[in-house]
Design an enzyme around this catalytic site. Structure first.
Site, PDB file in Angstrom:
ATOM      1  N   GLU A  36      36.894  -6.043  32.805  1.00 21.93           N
ATOM      2  CA  GLU A  36      36.084  -5.998  31.582  1.00 21.93           C
ATOM      3  C   GLU A  36      36.976  -5.842  30.370  1.00 21.93           C
ATOM      4  O   GLU A  36      38.093  -5.331  30.480  1.00 21.93           O
ATOM      5  CB  GLU A  36      35.134  -4.786  31.638  1.00 21.93           C
ATOM      6  CG  GLU A  36      34.139  -4.869  32.752  1.00 21.93           C
ATOM      7  CD  GLU A  36      33.403  -3.552  32.945  1.00 21.93           C
ATOM      8  OE1 GLU A  36      33.537  -2.654  32.097  1.00 21.93           O
ATOM      9  OE2 GLU A  36      32.706  -3.441  33.960  1.00 21.93           O
ATOM     10  N   LYS A  80      38.225  -3.977  27.148  1.00 23.41           N
ATOM     11  CA  LYS A  80      38.225  -2.570  26.752  1.00 23.41           C
ATOM     12  C   LYS A  80      37.937  -2.512  25.251  1.00 23.41           C
ATOM     13  O   LYS A  80      38.805  -2.773  24.424  1.00 23.41           O
ATOM     14  CB  LYS A  80      39.577  -1.922  27.073  1.00 23.41           C
ATOM     15  CG  LYS A  80      39.580  -0.425  26.847  1.00 23.41           C
ATOM     16  CD  LYS A  80      40.845   0.202  27.416  1.00 23.41           C
ATOM     17  CE  LYS A  80      40.818   1.707  27.315  1.00 23.41           C
ATOM     18  NZ  LYS A  80      40.643   2.218  25.962  1.00 23.41           N
ATOM     19  N   ASP A  82      37.212  -1.281  21.587  1.00 22.19           N
ATOM     20  CA  ASP A  82      37.876  -0.216  20.843  1.00 22.19           C
ATOM     21  C   ASP A  82      36.881   0.410  19.870  1.00 22.19           C
ATOM     22  O   ASP A  82      36.725  -0.030  18.747  1.00 22.19           O
ATOM     23  CB  ASP A  82      39.069  -0.810  20.092  1.00 22.19           C
ATOM     24  CG  ASP A  82      40.045   0.263  19.681  1.00 22.19           C
ATOM     25  OD1 ASP A  82      39.877   1.410  20.130  1.00 22.19           O
ATOM     26  OD2 ASP A  82      40.973  -0.045  18.918  1.00 22.19           O
ATOM     27  N   TYR A 122      28.637  -0.617  29.714  1.00 22.43           N
ATOM     28  CA  TYR A 122      29.503  -1.042  30.814  1.00 22.43           C
ATOM     29  C   TYR A 122      29.487  -0.130  32.046  1.00 22.43           C
ATOM     30  O   TYR A 122      30.331  -0.248  32.907  1.00 22.43           O
ATOM     31  CB  TYR A 122      30.942  -1.197  30.324  1.00 22.43           C
ATOM     32  CG  TYR A 122      31.475  -0.044  29.497  1.00 22.43           C
ATOM     33  CD1 TYR A 122      31.621   1.218  30.037  1.00 22.43           C
ATOM     34  CD2 TYR A 122      31.839  -0.243  28.166  1.00 22.43           C
ATOM     35  CE1 TYR A 122      32.104   2.272  29.287  1.00 22.43           C
ATOM     36  CE2 TYR A 122      32.332   0.806  27.397  1.00 22.43           C
ATOM     37  CZ  TYR A 122      32.466   2.059  27.965  1.00 22.43           C
ATOM     38  OH  TYR A 122      32.950   3.108  27.226  1.00 22.43           O
ATOM     39  N   LYS A 152      46.603  -1.509  28.909  1.00 29.34           N
ATOM     40  CA  LYS A 152      46.705  -1.504  27.445  1.00 29.34           C
ATOM     41  C   LYS A 152      47.597  -2.640  26.985  1.00 29.34           C
ATOM     42  O   LYS A 152      48.723  -2.786  27.482  1.00 29.34           O
ATOM     43  CB  LYS A 152      47.325  -0.182  26.977  1.00 29.34           C
ATOM     44  CG  LYS A 152      46.436   1.011  27.226  1.00 29.34           C
ATOM     45  CD  LYS A 152      45.503   1.205  26.042  1.00 29.34           C
ATOM     46  CE  LYS A 152      45.022   2.627  26.018  1.00 29.34           C
ATOM     47  NZ  LYS A 152      44.937   3.251  24.782  1.00 29.34           N
ATOM     48  N   CYS A 159      59.758   3.556 -13.650  1.00 26.64           N
ATOM     49  CA  CYS A 159      58.486   2.955 -13.268  1.00 26.64           C
ATOM     50  C   CYS A 159      58.508   1.440 -13.499  1.00 26.64           C
ATOM     51  O   CYS A 159      58.861   0.999 -14.592  1.00 26.64           O
ATOM     52  CB  CYS A 159      57.353   3.597 -14.079  1.00 26.64           C
ATOM     53  SG  CYS A 159      55.762   2.816 -13.782  1.00 26.64           S
ATOM     54  N   CYS A 180      55.856   0.770 -16.539  1.00 22.61           N
ATOM     55  CA  CYS A 180      55.983   1.275 -17.913  1.00 22.61           C
ATOM     56  C   CYS A 180      57.377   1.771 -18.222  1.00 22.61           C
ATOM     57  O   CYS A 180      57.641   2.262 -19.312  1.00 22.61           O
ATOM     58  CB  CYS A 180      54.955   2.370 -18.170  1.00 22.61           C
ATOM     59  SG  CYS A 180      55.349   3.899 -17.302  1.00 22.61           S
ATOM     60  N   CYS A 234      55.188   8.411 -11.269  1.00 23.38           N
ATOM     61  CA  CYS A 234      55.342   8.102 -12.682  1.00 23.38           C
ATOM     62  C   CYS A 234      54.419   9.072 -13.417  1.00 23.38           C
ATOM     63  O   CYS A 234      53.232   9.150 -13.113  1.00 23.38           O
ATOM     64  CB  CYS A 234      54.927   6.655 -12.958  1.00 23.38           C
ATOM     65  SG  CYS A 234      54.696   6.344 -14.713  1.00 23.38           S
ATOM     66  N   CYS A 250      50.584   4.339 -18.716  1.00 22.68           N
ATOM     67  CA  CYS A 250      51.082   3.421 -17.693  1.00 22.68           C
ATOM     68  C   CYS A 250      49.895   2.569 -17.209  1.00 22.68           C
ATOM     69  O   CYS A 250      48.904   3.122 -16.714  1.00 22.68           O
ATOM     70  CB  CYS A 250      51.697   4.241 -16.564  1.00 22.68           C
ATOM     71  SG  CYS A 250      52.288   3.255 -15.200  1.00 22.68           S
TER      72      CYS A 250
HETATM   73  S1  IVH Z   1      34.659   2.639  31.902  1.00 26.74           S
HETATM   74  C1  IVH Z   1      34.877   6.354  34.509  1.00 26.74           C
HETATM   75  N1  IVH Z   1      34.690   0.335  30.645  1.00 26.74           N
HETATM   76  O1  IVH Z   1      37.856   3.394  27.224  1.00 26.74           O
HETATM   77  C2  IVH Z   1      34.882   5.091  33.738  1.00 26.74           C
HETATM   78  N2  IVH Z   1      35.488   2.250  29.487  1.00 26.74           N
HETATM   79  O2  IVH Z   1      39.761   5.846  28.679  1.00 26.74           O
HETATM   80  C3  IVH Z   1      34.667   5.310  32.304  1.00 26.74           C
HETATM   81  N3  IVH Z   1      36.150   1.805  27.162  1.00 26.74           N
HETATM   82  O3  IVH Z   1      36.434   6.562  27.230  1.00 26.74           O
HETATM   83  C4  IVH Z   1      34.965   4.271  31.363  1.00 26.74           C
HETATM   84  N4  IVH Z   1      35.696  -0.346  27.161  1.00 26.74           N
HETATM   85  O4  IVH Z   1      35.387   4.827  25.727  1.00 26.74           O
HETATM   86  C5  IVH Z   1      34.978   1.647  30.579  1.00 26.74           C
HETATM   87  N5  IVH Z   1      34.612  -1.775  29.645  1.00 26.74           N
HETATM   88  C6  IVH Z   1      34.895  -0.466  29.573  1.00 26.74           C
HETATM   89  C7  IVH Z   1      35.405   0.123  28.400  1.00 26.74           C
HETATM   90  C8  IVH Z   1      35.699   1.502  28.400  1.00 26.74           C
HETATM   91  C9  IVH Z   1      36.133   0.678  26.442  1.00 26.74           C
HETATM   92  C10 IVH Z   1      36.634   3.119  26.651  1.00 26.74           C
HETATM   93  C11 IVH Z   1      35.759   4.282  26.954  1.00 26.74           C
HETATM   94  C12 IVH Z   1      36.580   5.260  27.721  1.00 26.74           C
HETATM   95  C13 IVH Z   1      37.979   4.760  27.500  1.00 26.74           C
HETATM   96  C14 IVH Z   1      38.808   4.898  28.757  1.00 26.74           C
END
Ligand code: IVH
Length: 676
Positions: A122, A124, A126, A233, A320, A414, A417, A432, A438
């Site tokens: 999946e 991740k 943000d 998710y 990551k 500056c 000025c 400044c 300025c």
């Molecule tokens: S699963 C036990 N799926 O990433 C499983 N987390 O450190 C729990 N996150 O705190 C998380 N996308 O906020 C999962 N597709 C995804 C995610 C996801 C973002 C975040 C979530 C979690 C952190 C993992």
């Protein structure tokens, strides 16, 4: 319409509108126009107003927000909200797969696919993680992660997010929790920052901070305007329909949740690695930020077998993405002067593509950083873009340095000025000090003055200020009140209507109350709250300018820095003149009659500590009352404390301290009597 008909109609409209929301925000496939939607919503809200007893908890009218949460209740998670362990490269993933197979007692040397593990990959997202609880298909609670054990109840704010269903459809379990991520789409984030820039407000660093900041806002109507979104998710509960994660995600989709279409079932770690390669390249084309990939073992019986460590499940891992890095030529270093006179050195780079956008500039922060990195014009530098919008220079590629390069010498004057720059002991930034002459500082002061939280002259944006300044029509904030329509009309892009609006906006600003005027005139370190406290305490500008440092220090929230700044401000003849002109123009330099009527000197000179929970007024209201009656709010009990305004559940330590020092406790009634 009789009440039975109204009840019926409210139910039909609620259902119909929820379906349209789903079509629009989850399926991305609207079947009616925005206009038609608004009409139906208006009709529903009108009926709900006339027959509030029939308003359903799942009504889309709740998405408009309006309810204000003073403080979010702490809720203990039914299932702790764990985080994931991280991986950064292919070896880490192969090692994860090996551990999984070992845990499942699969033969790791067997190359047949029967022994490969099913993983769900999946994106991740943000943002900010959220747990949503549904009972009988209705959203009953939304809780943030918090520390994983306890989070904040943000249900009211969550209900304003249109992709979070209030009412499910299909064959859902009676009670379950679903977890996901609340986020801000990139476009929405950019628009918010554009608006903040116009209003002279600090920019939000990244969409993640912006979404968590938004979810903690007290006013849900503001949250509703922010256009947050939410992917789900993770399904939790005793009677979820399937015995594996992937099928449950699809089921959740059919109940109305927004499930990413990019979640994919992979057999074996090699397919996982391919998925990661694909998204490492493609992620910049997504309309939202992701910071990696999440890999989960699909089958629940295998998840159970693998279990958890203290912090995270053994059946899942996050991959990551590396912050992208490129190297490019540093063509030049320029220096920007901010509204406060702070100087920021900026690296001008040979344009280069980084993380999906062309980068031309990077911040060099201050003289110390330049010194530490030893960056020089003509160097090849490494540039990185993490989660932040402004890229960073990480290091110099010394192998490419020209032998004739010269050490960077920080500017001493500056760039705007030419006045001599100053750097105070212990401070990183150069300043400044020519604040009244300025150009960027003068324009910045005017922008601050007209800002929404100050004089709120919204017909006057940064561009117009620039134009008026360059035309010599305004050199300071007081000049605004001398502007005439005839002077504006010859300016470029200034039509009759905009000139009229501008003049009217300036005129209207004369009604702004004293406390905001005090904030608007831009005394360094005097923010919105300090200005409010000072205004309530001194009641007029005439009084304020007579105060000594000791008297200033007696005002709540005023410390050494602020007191000195106020004294310096009024010691400057130019500032005094400005304020006189503003007063002559008719701005409010004292509290209004109404504000004065609510005030007294009954608590004059008294230092009061508030502690515990109250029923008649909120804590903030009590704080205001103390100030209005001349008292001082203090954070901790000491020998100087005169009273403790004590509510329910006052902390035992505080109670002990108050008793040992002989400080008198007042309950709510006693306090209100004291000031009545
Ligand atoms: S699963 C036990 N799926 O990433 C499983 N987390 O450190 C729990 N996150 O705190 C998380 N996308 O906020 C999962 N597709 C995804 C995610 C996801 C973002 C975040 C979530 C979690 C952190 C993992």
């Amino acid at each position: 319409m009789n009440s039975q008909e109204a009840q019926q109609k409210i139910a039909t409209l609620t259902n119909e509108l929820n379906q349209h929301n789903y079509n629009y925000y989850v399926l991305d496939n609207p079947t009616i126009s925005d206009y038609e939607f608004d009409k139906l919503l208006e009709e529903l809200m009108d009926l709900e107003k006339r027959f509030p007893e029939f308003c359903l908890p799942t009504s889309p009218s709740q998405r408009v927000g309006g309810e204000v949460t003073k403080s979010f209740a702490a809720v203990t998670h039914k299932y702790p909200m764990l985080s994931l362990s991280n991986s950064y490269n292919e070896e880490d993933l192969v090692e994860f797969d090996r551990r999984v197979k070992e845990g499942l007692q699969l033969n790791t040397s067997d190359l047949f696919s029967a022994n490969e593990v099913e993983y769900v990959c999946e994106l991740k997202f943000d943002g900010l993680s959220i747990g949503l609880t549904y009972v009988d298909g209705k959203l009953v609670q939304a809780v943030t992660r918090g520390d994983g054990v306890q989070g904040d109840d943000v249900t009211t704010n969550a209900k304003t997010i249109k992709s979070i269903p209030l009412q499910l459809h299909g064959n859902f379990p009676k009670e379950f929790e679903i977890r996901g991520e609340i986020f801000l789409p990139k476009k929405v984030f950019e628009n918010i920052n554009k608006e903040r820039e116009q209003n002279n407000e600090a920019l939000l660093a990244n969409p993640r901070n912006a979404s968590s900041g938004t979810m903690k806002m007290q006013d849900s109507a503001v949250v509703a305007k922010r256009k947050l979104d939410c992917f789900l998710y993770f399904l939790l509960g005793n009677d979820v329909p399937y015995k594996n994660h992937f099928e449950n995600l699809q089921a959740a989709k059919s109940w109305g949740f927004k499930i990413s279409k990019d979640s994919t079932l992979c057999i074996g770690i090699n397919e996982v690695i391919n998925y990661i390669h694909y998204w490492d390249k493609e992620r910049h084309s997504l309309p939202f930020e992701i910071d990696g990939i999440v890999i989960k073992v699909n089958q629940y019986n295998q998840q159970l077998q693998l279990g958890f460590t203290a912090k995270s499940p053994r059946w899942a891992i996050a991959y990551k993405f590396k912050a992208e890095q490129v190297s490019t030529l540093l063509e030049n270093i320029s220096y920007q002067v901010g509204r406060t006179g702070a100087i920021t050195p900026v690296a001008n780079l040979k344009p280069i593509l980084l993380a999906g956008t062309t980068v031309k500039r990077a911040s060099l922060h201050n003289a110390d950083i330049i010194e530490k990195l030893d960056v020089r014009i003509g160097d090849t530098v490494f540039v990185e873009k993490g989660g932040e919008i402004i890229p960073k220079i990480i290091a110099v590629d010394f192998t490419k340095r020209n032998s004739d390069s010269e050490k960077t010498v920080y500017i001493s004057n500056c760039p705007e000025c030419n006045s001599f720059l100053q750097r105070k002991e212990g401070e990183a930034l150069h300043y400044c000090l020519n604040e009244n002459n300025c150009p960027p500082q003068v324009k910045g002061k005017i922008e601050h003055f007209v800002g929404r939280k100050a004089m709120n002259i919204d017909s006057l944006g940064a561009e117009t200020i620039d134009q008026l300044y360059n035309a010599g029509l305004i050199k300071n904030i007081a000049d605004l009140y001398d502007l005439k329509k005839e002077q504006l009309l010859p300016l470029e892009r200034m039509a009759e209507k905009s000139a009229q609006n501008l003049i009217e906006g300036v005129e209207e600003s004369k009604k702004i109350p004293f406390e905001r005027v005090l904030f608007a005139i831009g005394i360094r370190h005097v923010g919105e709250t300090t200005a409010k406290k000072m205004a309530r305490n001194v009641k007029s500008l005439n009084k304020l300018i007579t105060l000594t440092k000791e008297q200033l220090l007696e005002i709540d929230e005023v410390g050494e820095t602020i007191a000195e700044s106020v004294l310096n401000f009024f010691a400057d003849t130019e500032n005094k003149l400005l304020v006189e002109r503003l007063a002559k123009a008719g701005l409010n330099f004292e509290l209004s009659e109404e504000q004065l009527q609510n005030a007294s000197e009954k608590l004059k000179g008294l230092s009061i500590v508030i502690s515990g929970v109250f029923t008649k007024h909120s804590r903030d209201e009590y704080k205001t009352m103390i100030e209005q009656h001349g008292g001082k709010n203090s954070g901790s009990i000491s020998g100087k404390t005169n009273y403790v305004l004590a509510g329910e559940n006052m902390g035992p330590e505080k109670l002990k301290k108050a008793q040992s020092l002989g400080v008198k406790l007042l309950n709510e009634e006693e306090f209100l009597n004291l000031i009545s």
